[in-house]
Design an enzyme around this catalytic site. Structure first.
Site, PDB file in Angstrom:
ATOM      1  N   SER A 118     103.913  75.980 155.611  1.00 47.38           N
ATOM      2  CA  SER A 118     102.579  76.396 155.207  1.00 47.38           C
ATOM      3  C   SER A 118     101.797  75.212 154.645  1.00 47.38           C
ATOM      4  CB  SER A 118     102.684  77.561 154.217  1.00 47.38           C
ATOM      5  OG  SER A 118     101.429  78.105 153.920  1.00 47.38           O
ATOM      6  N   ASP A 133      93.257  77.821 152.572  1.00 46.56           N
ATOM      7  CA  ASP A 133      93.323  78.069 151.135  1.00 46.56           C
ATOM      8  C   ASP A 133      91.987  77.902 150.414  1.00 46.56           C
ATOM      9  OD1 ASP A 133      96.031  78.488 151.467  1.00 46.56           O
ATOM     10  OD2 ASP A 133      96.538  76.400 151.055  1.00 46.56           O
ATOM     11  N   HIS A 155      99.881  79.901 159.589  1.00 45.27           N
ATOM     12  CA  HIS A 155      99.542  81.326 159.418  1.00 45.27           C
ATOM     13  C   HIS A 155      98.383  81.713 160.342  1.00 45.27           C
ATOM     14  CE1 HIS A 155     101.932  81.629 155.656  1.00 45.27           C
ATOM     15  NE2 HIS A 155     101.389  80.469 155.334  1.00 45.27           N
TER      16      HIS A 155
END
EC number: 3.4.13.21
Length: 243
Positions: A118, A133, A155
């Site tokens: 990630s 993010d 993701h």
């Protein structure tokens, strides 16, 4: 270089790293001293304990770089490094603050195996610009490690045609990135990863990936695809689409 770049560390319904455990333990040297970088989350001790528990049965000696007071010394004594997921802005800020950003680049280019998940996978790209993010802190720069010459979006989530949500989809955000930057973006769906060995890159895992390039439609990539050509790209940032 020797890289394992995971889209995610936890798969729905499975334990930490469980979905990729065979690949992870095959990637790490036997009995490795693994330097774990926990800075993407706030609680470093709990995070490190979680990684330690996941890899204990494989005989991996997990050592948090925050333990002992000298992150650079922890890296120097390691046989491999794992940069964990969480908030990419917080992680990158810590890498700059501790001196690990420069040290990681030198060590990994010198042969140290690098595993990211990630946010840790985001760090392997040239820039932070394709993270998902929230910018909860401001790093000195968006420049990350540049271990690969293209961007990665962990993701990666496909658009839901039945959704009534009016915010941007992931695809729309990546298209906006390409309007301003001529750099390919590899969208890694959860459950997928990229394995880089020297001049060869291969898509692994349980799900296909998606490749975005400026001026072309996104391309689906099947598990097992050879993506070595991406290691030779020479992308350009801040080019815009204006004449």
């Amino acid at each position: 270089m020797n890289l394992l770049l995971l889209s995610n560390s936890t798969q729905h319904g499975r334990g930490y790293l469980e979905h990729a455990l065979d690949t992870v333990t095959g990637f790490l040297p036997a009995g490795a001293r693994l330097a774990f970088v926990p800075y993407a989350l706030a609680d470093h001790d709990t995070y490190t304990a979680r990684v330690r528990g996941a890899l204990a049965d494989a005989g991996i000696d997990v050592r948090g770089v925050h333990e002992g007071g000298d992150p650079l010394a922890r890296l120097d004594e390691a046989d491999a490094v794992f940069v964990g997921g969480g908030n990419s802005f917080r992680l990158l800020s810590a890498l700059y603050r501790t001196g690990l950003r420069e040290a990681l680049v030198k060590a990994v280019r010198g042969g140290l195996p690098y595993m990211g998940a990630s946010a840790g996978t985001n760090m392997a790209a040239p820039s932070l610009r394709t993270t998902n993010d929230m910018p909860i802190v401001e790093p000195p720069s968006f420049e990350t490690l540049g271990l690969v010459p293209f961007q990665i979006n962990p993701h990666y989530l496909d658009p839901d045609p039945g959704s009534t949500h009016k915010g941007e989809t992931r695809e729309e955000r990546l298209r906006e990135f390409l309007e301003e930057n001529d750099v390919p973006v590899l969208g890694l769906r959860e459950g997928s990863w990229l394995r880089v060995e020297g001049d060869r890159a291969v898509l692994g895992g349980e799900r296909d990936a998606r490749l975005f390039r400026r001026g072309t439609a996104p391309r689906e990539l099947a598990v097992g695809s050879d993506l070595s050509e991406l290691l030779d790209v020479r992308g350009e940032f801040d080019t815009g689409t204006r004449s």
